[in-house]
Design a protein around this motif. Structure first.
Motif, PDB file in Angstrom:
ATOM      1  N   ASP A   1       0.734  -1.504   0.014  1.00 50.15           N
ATOM      2  CA  ASP A   1       0.176  -0.078  -0.008  1.00 50.15           C
ATOM      3  C   ASP A   1       0.822   1.384   0.022  1.00 50.15           C
ATOM      4  O   ASP A   1       1.976   1.320   0.737  1.00 50.15           O
ATOM      5  CB  ASP A   1      -0.913   0.077   1.382  1.00 50.15           C
ATOM      6  CG  ASP A   1      -2.085   1.044   1.079  1.00 50.15           C
ATOM      7  OD1 ASP A   1      -1.599   2.280   1.327  1.00 50.15           O
ATOM      8  OD2 ASP A   1      -3.148   0.590   0.712  1.00 50.15           O
ATOM      9  N   ASP A   2       0.377   2.269  -0.567  1.00 46.70           N
ATOM     10  CA  ASP A   2       1.142   3.650  -0.777  1.00 46.70           C
ATOM     11  C   ASP A   2       1.597   4.099   0.558  1.00 46.70           C
ATOM     12  O   ASP A   2       2.442   4.820   0.702  1.00 46.70           O
ATOM     13  CB  ASP A   2       0.522   4.306  -1.664  1.00 46.70           C
ATOM     14  CG  ASP A   2       0.623   4.364  -2.922  1.00 46.70           C
ATOM     15  OD1 ASP A   2       1.671   3.496  -3.323  1.00 46.70           O
ATOM     16  OD2 ASP A   2       0.032   4.920  -4.013  1.00 46.70           O
ATOM     17  N   LYS A   3       0.625   3.892   1.613  1.00 49.29           N
ATOM     18  CA  LYS A   3       0.813   4.315   2.922  1.00 49.29           C
ATOM     19  C   LYS A   3       2.012   3.839   3.635  1.00 49.29           C
ATOM     20  O   LYS A   3       2.267   4.236   4.670  1.00 49.29           O
ATOM     21  CB  LYS A   3      -0.491   4.065   3.550  1.00 49.29           C
ATOM     22  CG  LYS A   3      -1.718   5.193   3.161  1.00 49.29           C
ATOM     23  CD  LYS A   3      -3.029   5.049   4.030  1.00 49.29           C
ATOM     24  CE  LYS A   3      -3.664   3.648   3.864  1.00 49.29           C
ATOM     25  NZ  LYS A   3      -4.161   3.593   2.536  1.00 49.29           N
TER      26      LYS A   3
ATOM     27  N   ASP B   1      -4.100   2.133  -2.556  1.00 50.83           N
ATOM     28  CA  ASP B   1      -4.374   3.005  -1.429  1.00 50.83           C
ATOM     29  C   ASP B   1      -5.887   2.718  -0.913  1.00 50.83           C
ATOM     30  O   ASP B   1      -6.842   2.823  -1.261  1.00 50.83           O
ATOM     31  CB  ASP B   1      -4.290   4.536  -1.908  1.00 50.83           C
ATOM     32  CG  ASP B   1      -4.869   5.489  -0.713  1.00 50.83           C
ATOM     33  OD1 ASP B   1      -4.664   5.102   0.223  1.00 50.83           O
ATOM     34  OD2 ASP B   1      -5.412   6.676  -1.273  1.00 50.83           O
ATOM     35  N   ASP B   2      -5.702   1.636  -0.107  1.00 47.00           N
ATOM     36  CA  ASP B   2      -6.892   1.096   0.561  1.00 47.00           C
ATOM     37  C   ASP B   2      -6.790   0.961   2.030  1.00 47.00           C
ATOM     38  O   ASP B   2      -5.861   1.373   2.420  1.00 47.00           O
ATOM     39  CB  ASP B   2      -7.051  -0.286  -0.219  1.00 47.00           C
ATOM     40  CG  ASP B   2      -8.793  -0.624  -0.201  1.00 47.00           C
ATOM     41  OD1 ASP B   2      -9.492  -0.199   0.671  1.00 47.00           O
ATOM     42  OD2 ASP B   2      -9.179  -1.017  -1.347  1.00 47.00           O
TER      43      ASP B   2
ATOM     44  N   LYS C   1       2.640   1.167 -11.176  1.00 49.66           N
ATOM     45  CA  LYS C   1       1.150   1.591 -11.229  1.00 49.66           C
ATOM     46  C   LYS C   1       0.396   1.732 -12.735  1.00 49.66           C
ATOM     47  O   LYS C   1      -0.569   1.501 -13.120  1.00 49.66           O
ATOM     48  CB  LYS C   1       1.074   2.798 -10.574  1.00 49.66           C
ATOM     49  CG  LYS C   1       1.071   2.713  -8.779  1.00 49.66           C
ATOM     50  CD  LYS C   1       0.677   4.138  -8.304  1.00 49.66           C
ATOM     51  CE  LYS C   1       0.654   4.108  -6.876  1.00 49.66           C
ATOM     52  NZ  LYS C   1       0.228   5.215  -6.439  1.00 49.66           N
TER      53      LYS C   1
END
Length: 330
Positions: free
Chosen positions: A166-168, A250-251, A185
């Motif tokens: 995840d991007d976070k 991004d979830d 991506k």
């Protein structure tokens, strides 16, 4: 060999947002319920458990658990949209134009599906049980149910997915992964590429190779399991959920959900899980909602199927206890 490990009388279908959703139900104390029994049952006469599979799996992945858990609970296993025998609509990514019947695959969609299933079909106090990505779905579903004022009884996580890509969490990735994220991506948005990748992965030999990592003891890694996981990948549209899933950068993340939940959470974990380290699960014990962690030595990512003789008693204890207690030992 039968296509399903379950009796035909357990099978049912529900329609959600114009799509068929396949599920099975084993009623408490009834190993072979008659068709339609779930309709005649009065809501609230006994609690239920809803079993949620992981990515690439299906309701049949609970083949060794469903009947064993149906002692005092009605136990359901559901195919998430895009998997198993449920509908497989076309995927729509962020920025793409909407088309009739398409959907944005992701944790929110699947959590909304399970929440609606509990409201419309189960209609009784429910424990959510999720493996891998199904664990994150269960946590998000529990959050939705809290917001609606009808909280789940509890959530039982079996090797919950940690979603490290995840991007976070990008700052935790190696430099090469960080610098190549934009290119990655752009590539995985291309349907021709995701279709090609899916064809390479949806082969019996590949599935068996992945399972050998997921099931380090080798127990219950049989031809039936390979067939159950391979079958749905051969259906039209099966590659669409794959495309949607590998574009989830991004979830929801489990720790974020756990930090806000008041619903009790208990965890079961295979210590030899090759993808979801138990060290992270131990860190999650800091959250107020987490009441227990049971670690199983020598087992992998799917201990409920790899060693049901060990996992089923743990889940049964959790199902039968007062959800306000801390009961399950660590």
């Amino acid at each position: 060999m039968s296509d399903s490990p379950f009796p035909k009388t357990w099978e049912a279908q529900w329609n959600w947002r114009g799509q068929p959703v396949s599920y099975v139900i084993c009623r408490a104390g009834e190993k072979r319920p008659a068709p339609g029994d779930f309709i005649r049952r009065e809501a609230g006469d006994r609690p239920a458990a809803v079993l949620i599979h992981g990515f690439g799996a299906c309701k049949e992945h609970w083949r060794h658990n469903l009947a064993a858990l149906a002692v005092h609970h009605d136990v359901y296993a559901i195919d998430l949209l895009g998997f198993g025998a449920s509908g497989k609509p076309r995927s729509r990514l962020v920025g793409e134009s909407a088309e009739d019947g398409d959907c944005v695959y992701g944790l929110e969609l699947w959590a909304e599906q399970v929440s609606a299933f509990i409201t419309e079909v189960v209609r009784t106090p429910t424990t959510l049980v999720g493996n891998s990505i199904g664990g994150v779905v269960a946590l998000r579903c529990a959050a939705l149910m809290e917001q609606e004022g009808r909280p789940a009884r509890q959530v039982l996580l079996v090797d919950c997915a940690q979603r490290a890509l995840d991007d976070k969490l990008l700052a935790d990735q190696p430099p090469l992964s960080r610098y190549s994220r934009s290119l990655l991506k752009a590539l995985v948005r291309q349907r021709w590429l995701t279709q090609w990748l899916f064809r390479q992965l949806s082969q019996a030999r590949v599935i068996r190779k992945v399972l050998k990592r997921a099931y380090p003891s080798g127990a219950n890694l049989d031809d039936q399991l390979v067939s159950l996981l391979l079958g749905p990948t051969q259906k039209t549209g099966a590659d669409e959920a794959f495309r949607g899933f590998i574009n989830l950068f991004d979830d929801h993340l489990a720790p974020d959900l756990l930090a806000a939940l008041t619903t009790p959470v208990r965890m079961v974990w295979g210590e030899a899980d090759p993808w979801e380290p138990v060290s992270e699960a131990r860190r999650w014990q800091q959250f107020a909602c987490v009441q227990a962690l049971h670690v199983l030595r020598g087992l992998g990512h799917c201990p409920h199927d790899e060693a049901p003789e060990l996992v089923n008693p743990i889940l049964l204890r959790a199902l039968s206890q007062d959800v306000t207690g801390t009961g399950l030992s660590c």
